[in-house]
Design a protein around this motif. Structure first.
Motif, PDB file in Angstrom:
ATOM      1  N   ILE A 211    -125.881  30.261   9.186  1.00  0.00           N
ATOM      2  CA  ILE A 211    -127.312  30.121   9.472  1.00  0.00           C
ATOM      3  C   ILE A 211    -127.913  31.465   9.872  1.00  0.00           C
ATOM      4  CG2 ILE A 211    -128.870  29.145  11.213  1.00  0.00           C
ATOM      5  CD1 ILE A 211    -127.305  26.504  10.906  1.00  0.00           C
ATOM      6  N   ALA A 212    -127.117  32.294  10.565  1.00  0.00           N
ATOM      7  CA  ALA A 212    -127.618  33.605  11.000  1.00  0.00           C
ATOM      8  C   ALA A 212    -127.899  34.531   9.818  1.00  0.00           C
ATOM      9  CB  ALA A 212    -126.607  34.256  11.936  1.00  0.00           C
ATOM     10  N   ALA A 213    -127.339  34.214   8.637  1.00  0.00           N
ATOM     11  CA  ALA A 213    -127.528  35.092   7.472  1.00  0.00           C
ATOM     12  C   ALA A 213    -128.572  34.546   6.493  1.00  0.00           C
ATOM     13  CB  ALA A 213    -126.187  35.269   6.756  1.00  0.00           C
ATOM     14  N   CYS A 214    -129.316  33.497   6.881  1.00  0.00           N
ATOM     15  CA  CYS A 214    -130.228  32.824   5.930  1.00  0.00           C
ATOM     16  C   CYS A 214    -131.667  32.733   6.440  1.00  0.00           C
ATOM     17  CB  CYS A 214    -129.742  31.397   5.673  1.00  0.00           C
ATOM     18  SG  CYS A 214    -128.165  31.321   4.864  1.00  0.00           S
ATOM     19  N   GLU A 215    -132.570  32.403   5.472  1.00  0.00           N
ATOM     20  CA  GLU A 215    -133.969  32.117   5.845  1.00  0.00           C
ATOM     21  C   GLU A 215    -134.316  30.642   5.682  1.00  0.00           C
ATOM     22  OE1 GLU A 215    -133.856  36.251   5.706  1.00  0.00           O
ATOM     23  OE2 GLU A 215    -133.570  35.075   3.877  1.00  0.00           O
ATOM     24  N   GLY A 216    -133.454  29.909   4.981  1.00  0.00           N
ATOM     25  CA  GLY A 216    -133.758  28.501   4.737  1.00  0.00           C
ATOM     26  C   GLY A 216    -132.493  27.676   4.694  1.00  0.00           C
ATOM     27  N   ALA A 217    -132.657  26.347   4.807  1.00  0.00           N
ATOM     28  CA  ALA A 217    -131.483  25.463   4.758  1.00  0.00           C
ATOM     29  C   ALA A 217    -131.833  24.196   4.002  1.00  0.00           C
ATOM     30  CB  ALA A 217    -131.048  25.121   6.177  1.00  0.00           C
ATOM     31  N   LEU A 218    -130.891  23.735   3.175  1.00  0.00           N
ATOM     32  CA  LEU A 218    -131.034  22.431   2.543  1.00  0.00           C
ATOM     33  C   LEU A 218    -130.368  21.425   3.477  1.00  0.00           C
ATOM     34  CD1 LEU A 218    -129.921  23.181  -1.149  1.00  0.00           C
ATOM     35  CD2 LEU A 218    -132.176  23.433  -0.152  1.00  0.00           C
ATOM     36  N   LEU A 219    -131.145  20.475   3.995  1.00  0.00           N
ATOM     37  CA  LEU A 219    -130.588  19.455   4.883  1.00  0.00           C
ATOM     38  C   LEU A 219    -130.288  18.230   4.026  1.00  0.00           C
ATOM     39  CD1 LEU A 219    -130.097  18.532   7.901  1.00  0.00           C
ATOM     40  CD2 LEU A 219    -132.294  17.405   7.692  1.00  0.00           C
ATOM     41  N   ILE A 220    -128.996  17.942   3.851  1.00  0.00           N
ATOM     42  CA  ILE A 220    -128.624  16.849   2.953  1.00  0.00           C
ATOM     43  C   ILE A 220    -128.271  15.608   3.761  1.00  0.00           C
ATOM     44  CG2 ILE A 220    -126.925  16.130   1.226  1.00  0.00           C
ATOM     45  CD1 ILE A 220    -126.853  18.957   0.284  1.00  0.00           C
ATOM     46  N   VAL A 221    -128.870  14.481   3.377  1.00  0.00           N
ATOM     47  CA  VAL A 221    -128.582  13.207   4.043  1.00  0.00           C
ATOM     48  C   VAL A 221    -128.140  12.206   2.983  1.00  0.00           C
ATOM     49  CG1 VAL A 221    -129.536  11.377   5.483  1.00  0.00           C
ATOM     50  CG2 VAL A 221    -130.322  13.713   5.795  1.00  0.00           C
ATOM     51  N   ASP A 222    -127.054  11.503   3.278  1.00  0.00           N
ATOM     52  CA  ASP A 222    -126.513  10.498   2.365  1.00  0.00           C
ATOM     53  C   ASP A 222    -127.447   9.281   2.375  1.00  0.00           C
ATOM     54  OD1 ASP A 222    -125.066   8.368   1.324  1.00  0.00           O
ATOM     55  OD2 ASP A 222    -123.145   9.193   1.933  1.00  0.00           O
ATOM     56  N   ALA A 223    -127.929   8.875   1.189  1.00  0.00           N
ATOM     57  CA  ALA A 223    -128.902   7.765   1.108  1.00  0.00           C
ATOM     58  C   ALA A 223    -128.288   6.435   1.536  1.00  0.00           C
ATOM     59  CB  ALA A 223    -129.444   7.657  -0.309  1.00  0.00           C
ATOM     60  N   SER A 224    -126.959   6.327   1.518  1.00  0.00           N
ATOM     61  CA  SER A 224    -126.359   5.054   1.907  1.00  0.00           C
ATOM     62  C   SER A 224    -125.919   5.055   3.369  1.00  0.00           C
ATOM     63  CB  SER A 224    -125.152   4.738   1.017  1.00  0.00           C
ATOM     64  OG  SER A 224    -124.181   5.738   1.162  1.00  0.00           O
ATOM     65  N   GLN A 225    -125.708   6.258   3.957  1.00  0.00           N
ATOM     66  CA  GLN A 225    -125.218   6.329   5.348  1.00  0.00           C
ATOM     67  C   GLN A 225    -126.327   6.623   6.345  1.00  0.00           C
ATOM     68  OE1 GLN A 225    -121.933   6.357   6.571  1.00  0.00           O
ATOM     69  NE2 GLN A 225    -120.611   6.717   4.822  1.00  0.00           N
ATOM     70  N   GLY A 226    -127.361   7.321   5.887  1.00  0.00           N
ATOM     71  CA  GLY A 226    -128.435   7.688   6.813  1.00  0.00           C
ATOM     72  C   GLY A 226    -128.058   8.903   7.648  1.00  0.00           C
ATOM     73  N   ILE A 227    -128.888   9.174   8.676  1.00  0.00           N
ATOM     74  CA  ILE A 227    -128.674  10.362   9.516  1.00  0.00           C
ATOM     75  C   ILE A 227    -127.510  10.103  10.473  1.00  0.00           C
ATOM     76  CG2 ILE A 227    -129.716  11.578  11.472  1.00  0.00           C
ATOM     77  CD1 ILE A 227    -132.297  11.540   9.785  1.00  0.00           C
ATOM     78  N   GLU A 228    -126.604  11.079  10.603  1.00  0.00           N
ATOM     79  CA  GLU A 228    -125.465  10.935  11.515  1.00  0.00           C
ATOM     80  C   GLU A 228    -125.447  12.096  12.505  1.00  0.00           C
ATOM     81  OE1 GLU A 228    -122.010   8.831  10.075  1.00  0.00           O
ATOM     82  OE2 GLU A 228    -122.501   9.495   8.068  1.00  0.00           O
ATOM     83  N   ALA A 229    -124.510  12.013  13.457  1.00  0.00           N
ATOM     84  CA  ALA A 229    -124.536  12.937  14.604  1.00  0.00           C
ATOM     85  C   ALA A 229    -124.523  14.402  14.197  1.00  0.00           C
ATOM     86  CB  ALA A 229    -123.354  12.642  15.515  1.00  0.00           C
TER      87      ALA A 229
END
Length: 598
Positions: free
Chosen positions: A91-109
């Motif tokens: 993360i320290a080397a980037c300007e953006g992030a793709l946040l991937i969420v599984d459509a069947s599991q939903g958001i997890e910890a």
């Protein structure tokens, strides 16, 4: 510079990061269909076998969008909580992030935890709903969860599938449109941050960096800011599927440098590279130092291999800078290293990599955490206790403190009861309970770190049938009623099996360890008592019966005194043998102590 985009992929474990990265590589033509394999970026056998990412992997892609050529630097990151240090460096080397969420599991910890890491660095977040091709996908519900979590518009969430390639073009379009180009001054002195390094047996250490200001040219003399050492840049270039040499790497780009460095301690991840002629005056504020959570001793099976093990650990540390180690010695095992790991999976992976990559067979002691002890003479001064054998005399000790963590468990509401029972059994205190949706709950606990070291994660998965996700962070030290539990074999203490435990658990744990060792230690010619003791008080005992030779077989009939004489002689021999006999503890016994609840 305006056509460069640096981004990473973050998600919970098993939400499809590596598969989606494969599709991005195929769509941009970085990798041909002939060379394509599943998890293309994961180059370790272990990663393929377990289906998880252990190392972050950086790669450069070229993409033509609306008639312009863009350079996209992607870093694929691990999802498991034990490898979150890899994520923080990426993360320290980037300007953006793709946040991937599984459509069947939903958001997890881990999704939430990695998202907070990215937001702290002001990254542009592109939410993606992955695995849309699964029959169990719930796009509307999970989209609502994402909108609630990051406050974006529902239209910003890109539906995608790493398996079928759905939505990959929209993702590439969003990367170019939404993520900002890197900022920096190409004419300023060179300033580049090292975010990873690997050891190549033929070329020495290869360091991966992100250039913040200036540029780096082949043949230029460079200097490492923290260590103060200088080198010649023999080869610089960018990271494609293989290393791709260039004459110069410019501002905002991600690249590699080979300068013939052989010593592992000369390259520090997080260090700044600058030029020798025109150096920068300040280092880059990168990421924090690693805080190991679990400590264990690693010893070579043969004491002569100690130096070989040190060499292997140094090489491994280059590739995994979250590994911390220092030499120590044990009465039972000889010379070895005290190692700090980020978690139990991390420890397992390190042990496996030592065996595979360096052919080192090692013995691992019971893992524990570090404690603070305060003496009665000087209650202000604290001593760090990393190993149960270092614990001072309890009579002279004022108090002992252990590290506590805040644990967040996200689970389906039907499993709340079992999860709470498990956490309370592990001395956890319930802090909060929030319903994220109708059937998903986030439960927050405060609990001792020592309790989650052993088997907490495995048991959490089994009581929730794999639906619970878990994340934790340290909150400091608190006073506890801890005692040292010693294991004695044939009246001799085995320091590698000692453990610091809470007084309420000591009796049960002592009994379990004795029973387990009774199963695993082979029978000898003499009787072996196995005892668990707190100080001088024995709290549990099991006995391994002796193997007996039938000495009376040759006496058929005749006087009973002849038989008795032979049996008395055997008894005296056994007694003498027991005084000089040594008990070998097999490696499985050390490991089995960790899995007492199986």
């Amino acid at each position: 510079m305006k056509n460069i985009r640096n981004f990473c992929i973050i998600a919970h474990i098993d939400h499809g990061k590596s598969t989606l990265a494969d599709r991005l590589l195929q769509t941009t033509g970085t990798i041909s269909d002939r060379e394509m394999t599943n998890q293309a970026l994961d180059d370790m056998d272990l990663e393929r076998e377990r289906g998880i990412t252990i190392k972050s992997h950086a790669i450069q892609m070229n993409y033509n969008y609306k008639g312009e050529d863009y350079v996209l630097n992607l870093i694929d990151t691990p999802g498991h909580v034990d490898f979150s240090y890899e994520v923080s460096r990426s993360i320290a080397a980037c300007e953006g992030a793709l946040l991937i969420v599984d459509a069947s599991q939903g958001i997890e910890a881990q999704t939430i935890s990695n998202l907070y890491l990215a937001l702290e660095h002001d990254l542009e977040i592109i939410p993606i709903l992955n695995k849309m091709d699964l029959p169990g996908a719930q796009p509307e519900e999970v989209t609502d969860q994402i909108v609630e979590l990051i406050g974006c518009d529902p239209s910003d969430v890109i539906p995608a599938s790493g398996k079928t390639g759905l939505g990959v073009d929209q993702i590439l379009e969003a990367i170019i449109e939404r993520i900002k180009a890197p900022e920096g001054d190409p004419n300023a002195p060179l300033q580049a941050m090292i975010f990873d390094s690997v050891f190549n047996p033929f070329r020495g250490i290869i360091a991966y960096y992100r250039i913040m200001n200036g540029s780096i040219k082949k043949g230029e003399r460079i200097k490492f800011f923290n260590t103060g050492k200088n080198y010649i840049a023999d080869e610089v270039g960018v990271l494609k599927m293989d290393l791709s040499p260039k004459k110069e790497v410019g501002t905002g780009d991600v690249g590699y440098i080979i300068s013939g460095i052989k010593a592992a301690n000369e390259v520090k991840v997080g260090d700044t590279i600058t030029s020798l002629e025109n150096p920068t005056d300040k280092a880059i504020k990168g990421f924090e130092d690693v805080k190991p959570m679990v400590f264990a001793g690693i010893y070579p099976v043969d004491t002569d291999d100690f130096e070989e093990l040190r060499y292997s650990m140094e090489k491994l540390q280059l590739n995994d800078s979250s590994l911390v180690f220092e030499p120590e010695s044990s009465a039972a095992l000889g010379f070895g290293f005290r190692c700090g790991f980020l978690g139990m999976l991390h420890m397992e992976i390190i042990q496996e990599r030592l065996e595979r990559e360096f052919n080192m067979t090692v013995i691992t002691t019971v893992p524990n955490v570090s404690y603070y002890s305060y003496m009665k003479k000087n209650p202000e001064q604290r001593m760090i206790v990393n190993n149960p054998s270092e614990l001072p005399d309890p009579a002279a000790m004022d108090r002992i403190e252990e590290p506590f963590i805040k644990a967040q468990v996200i689970t389906k509401s039907e499993y709340i009861g079992q999860v709470m029972t498990l956490c309370i059994e592990k001395r956890g205190e319930l802090q909060n309970q929030v319903y994220l949706t109708q059937d998903r709950v986030e439960i927050t606990f405060e609990m001792p770190l020592a309790e989650i070291v052993f088997d907490f994660y495995d048991r959490l998965k089994s009581v929730s049938r794999g639906y619970a996700s878990f994340d934790y962070f340290p909150i400091g030290y608190k006073e506890s009623d801890l005692i040292k539990l010693d294991i004695l074999l044939n009246h001799e203490q085995v320091d590698a099996l000692s453990a610091l435990v809470h007084r309420s658990n000591a009796f049960d744990l002592g009994k379990k360890i004795c029973l387990k060792l009774k199963e695993l230690i082979p029978r000898q010619q003499f009787e072996i008592p196995i005892q668990a003791a707190i100080g001088a008080k024995v709290v549990a005992r099991e006995t391994i019966k002796a193997l007996r030779k039938d000495v009376t077989a040759k006496c058929y009939g005749g006087d009973i005194s002849r038989k008795r004489k032979l049996l008395e002689k055997q008894k005296a021999g056994k007694k003498r043998m027991r005084q000089v006999g040594k008990v070998e503890v097999p490696q499985e016994a050390f490991l089995a102590v960790l899995k007492l609840n199986d």
